[in-house]
Scaffold this active site. Sequence first.
Site, PDB file in Angstrom:
ATOM      1  N   LYS A  14      37.234   8.854   1.641  1.00 35.27           N
ATOM      2  CA  LYS A  14      36.720   9.617   0.494  1.00 35.27           C
ATOM      3  C   LYS A  14      37.017   8.903  -0.828  1.00 35.27           C
ATOM      4  O   LYS A  14      36.163   8.833  -1.707  1.00 35.27           O
ATOM      5  CB  LYS A  14      37.340  11.023   0.452  1.00 35.27           C
ATOM      6  CG  LYS A  14      37.023  11.888   1.650  1.00 35.27           C
ATOM      7  CD  LYS A  14      37.475  13.336   1.439  1.00 35.27           C
ATOM      8  CE  LYS A  14      38.965  13.511   1.278  1.00 35.27           C
ATOM      9  NZ  LYS A  14      39.755  13.184   2.473  1.00 35.27           N
ATOM     10  N   ARG A  89      40.209  22.432  -0.092  1.00 33.60           N
ATOM     11  CA  ARG A  89      40.861  22.130   1.184  1.00 33.60           C
ATOM     12  C   ARG A  89      41.167  23.389   1.978  1.00 33.60           C
ATOM     13  O   ARG A  89      41.697  23.297   3.084  1.00 33.60           O
ATOM     14  CB  ARG A  89      42.166  21.398   0.924  1.00 33.60           C
ATOM     15  CG  ARG A  89      42.088  19.888   1.170  1.00 33.60           C
ATOM     16  CD  ARG A  89      43.437  19.325   0.824  1.00 33.60           C
ATOM     17  NE  ARG A  89      43.767  18.069   1.390  1.00 33.60           N
ATOM     18  CZ  ARG A  89      43.695  16.907   0.758  1.00 33.60           C
ATOM     19  NH1 ARG A  89      43.156  16.833  -0.437  1.00 33.60           N
ATOM     20  NH2 ARG A  89      44.143  15.815   1.331  1.00 33.60           N
ATOM     21  N   ARG A 128      46.777   1.741   4.776  1.00 32.07           N
ATOM     22  CA  ARG A 128      46.811   2.124   3.356  1.00 32.07           C
ATOM     23  C   ARG A 128      48.251   2.203   2.846  1.00 32.07           C
ATOM     24  O   ARG A 128      48.521   1.890   1.691  1.00 32.07           O
ATOM     25  CB  ARG A 128      46.097   3.478   3.185  1.00 32.07           C
ATOM     26  CG  ARG A 128      45.924   3.898   1.735  1.00 32.07           C
ATOM     27  CD  ARG A 128      44.989   5.085   1.584  1.00 32.07           C
ATOM     28  NE  ARG A 128      45.529   6.311   2.116  1.00 32.07           N
ATOM     29  CZ  ARG A 128      44.852   7.467   2.194  1.00 32.07           C
ATOM     30  NH1 ARG A 128      43.600   7.535   1.777  1.00 32.07           N
ATOM     31  NH2 ARG A 128      45.415   8.537   2.682  1.00 32.07           N
ATOM     32  N   ARG A 134      51.886   5.089  -1.278  1.00 34.50           N
ATOM     33  CA  ARG A 134      51.919   6.544  -1.068  1.00 34.50           C
ATOM     34  C   ARG A 134      52.892   6.889   0.050  1.00 34.50           C
ATOM     35  O   ARG A 134      52.715   6.473   1.188  1.00 34.50           O
ATOM     36  CB  ARG A 134      50.509   7.038  -0.711  1.00 34.50           C
ATOM     37  CG  ARG A 134      49.631   7.195  -1.914  1.00 34.50           C
ATOM     38  CD  ARG A 134      48.249   7.670  -1.536  1.00 34.50           C
ATOM     39  NE  ARG A 134      48.257   8.905  -0.755  1.00 34.50           N
ATOM     40  CZ  ARG A 134      47.181   9.656  -0.556  1.00 34.50           C
ATOM     41  NH1 ARG A 134      46.046   9.302  -1.101  1.00 34.50           N
ATOM     42  NH2 ARG A 134      47.249  10.737   0.171  1.00 34.50           N
ATOM     43  N   ARG A 146      49.217  16.091   8.270  1.00 32.86           N
ATOM     44  CA  ARG A 146      48.035  16.111   7.403  1.00 32.86           C
ATOM     45  C   ARG A 146      46.764  16.305   8.238  1.00 32.86           C
ATOM     46  O   ARG A 146      45.848  17.022   7.834  1.00 32.86           O
ATOM     47  CB  ARG A 146      47.949  14.830   6.569  1.00 32.86           C
ATOM     48  CG  ARG A 146      49.129  14.714   5.600  1.00 32.86           C
ATOM     49  CD  ARG A 146      49.116  13.405   4.856  1.00 32.86           C
ATOM     50  NE  ARG A 146      48.068  13.391   3.871  1.00 32.86           N
ATOM     51  CZ  ARG A 146      47.432  12.311   3.477  1.00 32.86           C
ATOM     52  NH1 ARG A 146      47.707  11.139   4.000  1.00 32.86           N
ATOM     53  NH2 ARG A 146      46.495  12.393   2.568  1.00 32.86           N
TER      54      ARG A 146
HETATM   55  P1  AMP Z   1      44.837  13.348  -1.055  1.00 28.02           P
HETATM   56  O1  AMP Z   1      45.087  12.293  -2.073  1.00 28.02           O
HETATM   57  O2  AMP Z   1      43.562  14.104  -1.298  1.00 28.02           O
HETATM   58  O3  AMP Z   1      44.937  12.844   0.352  1.00 28.02           O
HETATM   59  O4  AMP Z   1      46.006  14.427  -1.224  1.00 28.02           O
HETATM   60  C1  AMP Z   1      47.371  14.092  -1.043  1.00 28.02           C
HETATM   61  C2  AMP Z   1      48.189  15.367  -0.917  1.00 28.02           C
HETATM   62  O5  AMP Z   1      48.061  16.154  -2.110  1.00 28.02           O
HETATM   63  C3  AMP Z   1      47.766  16.314   0.205  1.00 28.02           C
HETATM   64  O6  AMP Z   1      48.350  15.963   1.455  1.00 28.02           O
HETATM   65  C4  AMP Z   1      48.297  17.649  -0.310  1.00 28.02           C
HETATM   66  O7  AMP Z   1      49.700  17.750  -0.147  1.00 28.02           O
HETATM   67  C5  AMP Z   1      48.011  17.539  -1.801  1.00 28.02           C
HETATM   68  N1  AMP Z   1      46.651  18.031  -2.131  1.00 28.02           N
HETATM   69  C6  AMP Z   1      45.609  17.295  -2.598  1.00 28.02           C
HETATM   70  N2  AMP Z   1      44.534  18.080  -2.789  1.00 28.02           N
HETATM   71  C7  AMP Z   1      44.909  19.317  -2.416  1.00 28.02           C
HETATM   72  C8  AMP Z   1      44.221  20.565  -2.349  1.00 28.02           C
HETATM   73  N3  AMP Z   1      42.925  20.671  -2.693  1.00 28.02           N
HETATM   74  N4  AMP Z   1      44.914  21.650  -1.925  1.00 28.02           N
HETATM   75  C9  AMP Z   1      46.210  21.559  -1.587  1.00 28.02           C
HETATM   76  N5  AMP Z   1      46.917  20.426  -1.594  1.00 28.02           N
HETATM   77  C10 AMP Z   1      46.276  19.302  -2.009  1.00 28.02           C
END
Ligand code: AMP
Length: 191
Positions: A14, A89, A128, A134, A146
């Site tokens: 994404k 999400r 990654r 990260r 996740r």
């Molecule tokens: P991402 O960068 O989108 O993979 O998000 C990394 C982490 O941020 C996720 O594993 C969640 O802990 C948190 N996170 C990101 N977006 C959301 C969301 N829309 N709702 C809840 N937690 C989020």
Amino acid sequence: MFNLILFGPPGSGKGTQSEKLISTYGFKHLSTGDLLRSEIKNQTKLGLEAKSFMDNGQLVPDAVVIGMVDAAIGANKGVNGFLFDGFPRTKAQAIALDELLGTHDTSINLVLALDVPEDELVVRMIKRAKTSGRSDDADENVQKNRIAVYKNETLAVAEHYATFDKVITLNGLGDIDVIFASLCAEIDARA
Ligand code: AMP
């Protein structure tokens, strides 16, 4: 205004595809993961609250994330459209997003879902982790969490938008530019 959700499990590409889409279409990129990481970097109260959820691969509470998106939409009036990446999400977030966009007289036009098999997701997250810094990519248990959260809570978002006939699922495996071209074809057919 054309509002797009780029949907898919963690590691489905994404972030990579979002960057290409925003430079081609001029969408305003709204990645809740990026917004949360920036809150952590700036050591804000919200960032401190969110960090432990993120480090464990759990979702940050809906109210926190929805508040953040509400503020970001309000701060970007007049854009051509939003590209939502990593949001919504949960079904509750999807319903809240629909309401928020409704108050701005707009709505989600399209959900593009990237389909990638689970074993490939893990390979990509490990890769990654070496470059992204990260912490949530590096640990195998966190990765498993996740993916489990995606199945248990996030798939419901695609079901929600499928009831409005807004979801197109595309192959997320293979060459980045080929995947990008398939995303563009779906947008161009509707925009
Ligand atoms: P991402 O960068 O989108 O993979 O998000 C990394 C982490 O941020 C996720 O594993 C969640 O802990 C948190 N996170 C990101 N977006 C959301 C969301 N829309 N709702 C809840 N937690 C989020």
